[in-house]
Write an enzyme that holds these catalytic residues in place. Structure first.
Site, PDB file in Angstrom:
ATOM      1  N   HIS A  85      44.355  50.750 -17.453  1.00 26.38           N
ATOM      2  CA  HIS A  85      44.660  51.935 -18.258  1.00 26.38           C
ATOM      3  C   HIS A  85      45.853  52.741 -17.764  1.00 26.38           C
ATOM      4  O   HIS A  85      46.322  53.642 -18.452  1.00 26.38           O
ATOM      5  CB  HIS A  85      43.455  52.875 -18.300  1.00 26.38           C
TER       6      HIS A  85
HETATM    7  N1  UDP Z   1      34.376  54.072 -15.851  1.00 24.86           N
HETATM    8  C1  UDP Z   1      33.279  54.072 -16.699  1.00 24.86           C
HETATM    9  N2  UDP Z   1      33.361  53.347 -17.860  1.00 24.86           N
HETATM   10  C2  UDP Z   1      34.450  52.610 -18.191  1.00 24.86           C
HETATM   11  C3  UDP Z   1      35.552  52.600 -17.300  1.00 24.86           C
HETATM   12  C4  UDP Z   1      35.487  53.354 -16.140  1.00 24.86           C
HETATM   13  O1  UDP Z   1      32.266  54.713 -16.432  1.00 24.86           O
HETATM   14  O2  UDP Z   1      34.450  51.977 -19.258  1.00 24.86           O
HETATM   15  C5  UDP Z   1      34.309  54.880 -14.638  1.00 24.86           C
HETATM   16  C6  UDP Z   1      34.539  54.121 -13.361  1.00 24.86           C
HETATM   17  O3  UDP Z   1      33.358  53.542 -12.912  1.00 24.86           O
HETATM   18  C7  UDP Z   1      35.065  55.198 -12.427  1.00 24.86           C
HETATM   19  C8  UDP Z   1      35.848  56.076 -13.347  1.00 24.86           C
HETATM   20  O4  UDP Z   1      35.358  55.821 -14.663  1.00 24.86           O
HETATM   21  O5  UDP Z   1      34.024  55.929 -11.866  1.00 24.86           O
HETATM   22  C9  UDP Z   1      37.283  55.702 -13.211  1.00 24.86           C
HETATM   23  O6  UDP Z   1      37.990  56.268 -14.179  1.00 24.86           O
HETATM   24  P1  UDP Z   1      39.463  55.791 -14.549  1.00 24.86           P
HETATM   25  O7  UDP Z   1      39.640  54.386 -14.176  1.00 24.86           O
HETATM   26  O8  UDP Z   1      39.666  56.209 -15.957  1.00 24.86           O
HETATM   27  O9  UDP Z   1      40.354  56.752 -13.667  1.00 24.86           O
HETATM   28  P2  UDP Z   1      40.932  56.690 -12.190  1.00 24.86           P
HETATM   29  O10 UDP Z   1      39.813  56.483 -11.244  1.00 24.86           O
HETATM   30  O11 UDP Z   1      41.951  55.599 -12.154  1.00 24.86           O
HETATM   31  O12 UDP Z   1      41.574  58.030 -12.004  1.00 24.86           O
END
Ligand code: UDP
Length: 360
Positions: A209
């Site tokens: 993403h």
């Molecule tokens: N997550 C979720 N469902 C999804 C994709 C991600 O619950 O379909 C959770 C994942 O387990 C983690 C968080 O969302 O806890 C991560 O979010 P994201 O990847 O959007 O952001 P980042 O961590 O890169 O800032």
């Protein structure tokens, strides 16, 4: 009773805030008011987490989303400032590195309200990332920096933060508490493994993403080519972020892998528990993979979670098909031991205690 305002707006922030909100409620010694900026607004990117994780309903929903970085940050600041004028909190809590993080911190600091930054001190050293800009600026104007790792503490020291009037703590990673707590219930709450007809330890969990991938067609195509190649022998399941979906549709890319809608946290925990390897550009998922004893192929050019790489739990491969496939084969052939403890314990409780002291 002292009052804190929590500003959240993006999926990873809901997950982290769920841990601290529960502790605040249990202690019943500080009042918490939640502002949802509206940055993430789809039901499966926002509401599902509030429902499943029992996060208190936000008192304010600012409904700021789907606009340029400056417009979004500006509108959030204006609206947060109004709420802070009404609520007059003793401190404001922000998480991570999104526009909601910097907007909340900046609005509060200008009103002389103490700012607490959770997940402070992380650096990718890539100033092209909007997240890097947000985290550096938020750290600089915070009063309490809650760091998830020793590396984060070192980063702050290298930037001279020890000379500033700010409290720096190595509390550990609050996401570990989220994984530990919600994993107790996920097997009963989720049926995703059965519904998606997945074989335990035989499938790959992927998420893509990050703007640096979605905005770069060549990288994006290379990553999906790698995933498609792996899918020929091992099911690759990918809960698709709305941003990635929009870009792939625009480019008419229809990846031949198992694409599903974004999932709630219980489903995500079951996918993590039962997969064999994780391929992601997510920050949070790299650590959740580690907590679930899974190796991660990081499809970025760098990571903030460098200790995962130095211990061999993760490998940074960029948007490079060949490297993705090579690393997949290497990881499949290794039986990695997960005996090191990298991110602390009882993190939420430690953060709560520091915040309590800051405002009393
Ligand atoms: N997550 C979720 N469902 C999804 C994709 C991600 O619950 O379909 C959770 C994942 O387990 C983690 C968080 O969302 O806890 C991560 O979010 P994201 O990847 O959007 O952001 P980042 O961590 O890169 O800032």
């Amino acid at each position: 009773m002292k009052k804190i305002v929590t500003v959240i707006g993006a999926r990873p922030q809901f997950i982290k805030a769920a841990v601290l909100s529960r502790i605040i409620k249990e202690n019943d010694a500080v009042e918490e008011v939640i502002i949802h900026t509206g940055q993430h607004f789809d039901t499966n990117m926002s509401k599902i987490f509030f429902d499943e994780m029992m996060i208190p309903k936000p008192t304010y929903n600012l409904e700021v989303n789907s606009m340029s970085h400056a417009a979004m940050t500006g509108q959030m600041m204006e609206k947060i400032e109004k709420v802070l004028g009404i609520e007059k909190p003793d401190a404001l809590i922000v998480y991570g590195d999104t526009n909601s993080t910097i907007a909340g911190a900046l609005a509060a600091k200008k009103m002389n309200i103490k700012v607490v930054h959770i997940e402070a001190g992380l650096r990718s050293f890539n100033m092209k990332m909007p997240e890097e800009i947000n985290r550096i600026l938020t750290d600089r104007i915070s009063d309490l920096l809650s760091c998830p790792s020793q590396v984060a503490i070192n980063n702050l020291h290298n930037e001279g933060f020890q000379n500033l009037p700010v409290l720096i703590e190595n509390h550990g990673d609050i996401m570990k508490d989220a994984v530990n707590y919600y994993s107790q219930f996920s097997a009963n709450k989720s049926s995703i493994i059965k519904d998606q007809k997945l074989q335990k330890n035989e499938f790959v969990l992927a998420t893509i993403h990050r703007q640096e991938n979605t905005d770069d067609e060549k990288k994006l195509r290379s990553i999906f080519l790698g995933l498609e190649e792996i899918h020929k022998t091992h099911t690759v399941i990918l809960p698709m972020h709305p941003r990635t979906k929009a870009v792939l549709n625009k480019l008419s890319i229809h990846p031949k892998i198992q694409v599903i809608e974004p999932v709630g946290y219980y489903d995500m925990l079951e996918l993590l528990k039962n997969c064999s390897i994780v391929i992601t550009d997510s920050g949070g998922l790299q650590k959740e993979a580690f907590f679930n004893r899974k190796q991660t192929i990081v499809v970025r050019d760098e990571t903030e979670w460098v200790e995962l790489v130095s211990h061999g739990f993760a490998k940074v491969v960029g948007g490079n098909t060949k490297m993705i496939l090579q690393t997949f084969d290497t990881f499949k052939a290794t039986n990695k031991e997960f005996t090191v403890d990298l991110y602390g314990n009882n993190v939420g409780e430690k953060i709560y205690q520091s915040i309590y002291q800051l405002i009393h």
